[in-house]
Design a protein around this motif. Structure first.
Motif, short mmCIF file in Angstrom:
data_model
loop_
_atom_site.label_atom_id
_atom_site.label_comp_id
_atom_site.label_asym_id
_atom_site.label_seq_id
_atom_site.Cartn_x
_atom_site.Cartn_y
_atom_site.Cartn_z
N LYS A 141 -9.13 11.53 -4.12
CA LYS A 141 -9.66 10.16 -4.01
C LYS A 141 -10.31 9.65 -5.30
CE LYS A 141 -8.79 8.75 0.22
NZ LYS A 141 -8.02 7.51 0.49
N TYR B 203 -0.60 7.56 -7.02
CA TYR B 203 -1.68 7.03 -6.18
C TYR B 203 -2.81 6.33 -6.94
CZ TYR B 203 -3.57 11.56 -7.54
OH TYR B 203 -3.98 12.64 -8.28
N THR C 270 2.65 6.77 -3.29
CA THR C 270 2.05 8.01 -2.81
C THR C 270 2.02 9.07 -3.91
OG1 THR C 270 4.14 8.93 -1.98
CG2 THR C 270 2.87 7.54 -0.47
N LYS D 146 0.83 -1.20 0.00
CA LYS D 146 0.00 0.00 0.00
C LYS D 146 0.87 1.25 0.00
CE LYS D 146 -3.88 -2.18 2.43
NZ LYS D 146 -4.87 -1.97 1.35
N ASN E 112 -8.36 4.53 -3.65
CA ASN E 112 -8.71 4.08 -2.30
C ASN E 112 -7.55 3.40 -1.58
OD1 ASN E 112 -8.53 1.72 -3.74
ND2 ASN E 112 -10.67 1.10 -3.46
N ASP E 113 -6.35 3.48 -2.13
CA ASP E 113 -5.16 2.89 -1.50
C ASP E 113 -5.28 1.38 -1.32
OD1 ASP E 113 -4.07 5.45 -1.34
OD2 ASP E 113 -4.90 5.80 0.66
N SER F 123 1.78 6.63 2.62
CA SER F 123 0.88 7.56 3.30
C SER F 123 -0.44 7.59 2.53
CB SER F 123 1.50 8.96 3.38
OG SER F 123 1.78 9.45 2.09
N PRO F 124 -1.56 7.81 3.23
CA PRO F 124 -2.86 7.76 2.56
C PRO F 124 -3.03 8.88 1.54
CG PRO F 124 -3.08 8.56 4.81
CD PRO F 124 -1.68 8.07 4.67
N THR F 125 -3.79 8.60 0.52
CA THR F 125 -4.09 9.60 -0.50
C THR F 125 -5.03 10.65 0.08
OG1 THR F 125 -3.84 7.97 -2.26
CG2 THR F 125 -5.08 9.95 -2.81
#
Length: 473
Positions: free
Chosen positions: A26, A83, A80, A16, A98-99, A19-21
């Motif tokens: 999104k 993404y 990241t 994954k 959505n990672d 770090s989150p998107t």
């Protein structure tokens, strides 16, 4: 060789983004180019041998673990930036960022890497690239990016990458590979790592069309008994071929032009020999539209952004030389530039698709489609083990007749060309004296007769990987 070499998958996991998107990123809309592109997976293989000094002073188990971990950490970091590649395809309208992650497969190969490089076998190569079906998530939804790290008994490694064509063409793939490698080298100042804003930019220029969002009737292709051959044109032979192909019309032909023209000449002669008469012929060359548009904003568009031109011969044209065929190609390319230098619309894209579909559908014309990865900088990808000694684009499960793929050799001056023709035409081509003056035959893979059903968002474009970066200039 295929019966002696074994590729054993020993580990699978999901990588994954580190770090989150962000919430505002999104969702990435598809462009019209993305919409018309088939839901196929495109493979790439990069080979990294190990030096003799390292071979004598390594703990292979530790080396493999170290390299695998190195690839996974850097892959997590590059996701990241790229993404959408860790996201999920929303049928023909967008990518849900959505990672979900990318598939990572680790495999062991029971031979030294030199055995693959010495006799490049397409059957083995296919095993070195991750399979999108085998790497499905538990929910049954596929990854858009799959990576396979293949570790050879000598300590060498081959990185196999497979991407959904929906998320990018060869230009975008080369950006990803070199950005990933830059992060693996900890080159934090590199300009290869692109900002997130680049994704979705193509959709702002060419918004998706609603009618392409719903599934279209399946397209059926009949596949003949094809033979795949690889031809290698070294730099000196290409230089000689350029000299032969030069004319007042095209005084400075490119590598892609002269190699393409010679192949086209030879396959036309093979068709004529086997049919006993001359048939009209067309050469369709896919082109990186970023090099056609004059707007500088198009230079870094990510995703799919390609067009094509078609050069033709008529039934009355019996004899062809490389000069005249190069001139036909250059004329068709220049017309493409004139038509779309100032921009291209969704309607233009659909019209190009329709015209190509109509041409390919003609049974009384020999149609050849060519795609080139020449000049895309895959050979620059250094993950910490030096630059790759060889790259390859393994064929799909079944070859489609009359497809020609061009790639660089390592020195950047030669070309390796892969041809898929019916067996009868290939038998004539492979003995063509003029062709063998400039190229050496490498290997072959045979494909049985088959009948396939393709669920495709459009009935026009065939399942082809993408455009040449060397825009015939």
């Amino acid at each position: 060789m295929a019966s002696e070499i074994k590729v054993k998958v020993i580990h699978k996991e999901t990588i994954k983004p580190s770090s989150p998107t962000p919430h505002h990123l999104k969702n990435t809309s598809l462009s019209v180019f993305d919409q018309i592109t088939s839901e196929v997976y495109v493979p790439l293989l990069l080979f990294y041998p190990i030096s003799s000094d390292e071979v004598n002073n390594i703990d292979k188990r530790s080396l493999f673990a170290e390299k695998s971990n190195h690839l996974k950490i850097s892959l997590s970091e590059i996701l990241t930036h790229f993404y959408p590649w860790a996201g999920e395809f929303v049928y023909n309208s967008s990518i849900s960022c959505n990672d979900q992650g990318a598939a990572f497969v680790e495999a062991r190969v029971n031979c030294p890497i030199s055995q693959i490089l010495g006799q490049p076998d397409l059957v083995i190569q296919k095993q070195l690239v991750p399979n999108d079906i085998e790497c499905r998530t538990k929910s049954g939804k596929g990854y858009l990016l799959l990576v396979q790290a293949n570790f050879f008994e000598c300590g060498g490694v081959a990185i196999g990458v497979s991407i959904s064509h929906k998320i990018g063409d060869a230009y975008t793939l080369s950006k990803f590979i070199n950005s990933w490698a830059a992060i693996a080298l900890d080159s934090t100042t590199t300009t290869d790592v692109l900002p997130p804003a680049q994704f979705g930019a193509a959709a702002s220029l060419l918004p998706p069309l609603d009618f392409l969002n719903s599934p279209q009737p399946p397209v059926e292709f009949v596949h003949e008994n094809c033979v795949t051959r690889t031809l290698v044109f070294d730099a000196s032979n290409i230089a000689a071929l350029k000299s032969k192909a030069a004319s007042a019309t095209v005084p400075n032909p490119t590598r892609v032009e002269v190699v393409s023209a010679l192949i086209w000449k030879c396959v036309m002669e093979a068709s004529r020999s086997n049919l006993g008469f001359v048939r009209p012929s067309s050469w369709c060359q896919f082109v990186n539209m970023r090099k056609v548009l004059v707007q500088h904003s198009a230079d870094d568009l990510l995703g799919n952004f390609f067009g094509h031109f078609v050069a033709k011969t008529e039934e009355s044209e019996v004899d062809h030389d490389v000069q005249s065929l190069v001139a036909k190609m250059r004329k068709s390319f220049e017309e493409l530039k004139v038509n779309f230098a100032n921009g291209i619309s969704g309607e233009d894209v659909l019209q190009l698709c329709k015209e190509l579909g109509e041409l390919i559908g003609k049974v009384d014309v020999d149609n050849y489609c060519s795609t080139s990865w020449c000049r895309f900088p895959f050979y620059k990808a250094n993950f910490g083990w030096g630059k790759p000694s060889w790259m390859s684009m393994p064929a799909g499960a079944v070859e489609i007749k009359n497809i020609i793929s061009l790639m660089d050799v390592r020195d950047g001056n030669g070309i390796q060309a892969r041809l898929s023709l019916n067996a009868e035409d290939m038998a004539v081509v492979e003995s063509n004296r003029e062709l063998l003056t400039y190229a050496s035959l490498n290997y072959e893979v045979r494909h049985n007769n088959s009948y396939l059903n393709f669920e495709d968002p459009t009935i026009w474009y065939p399942n082809l990987w993408n455009p040449t970066n060397e825009t015939l200039h």
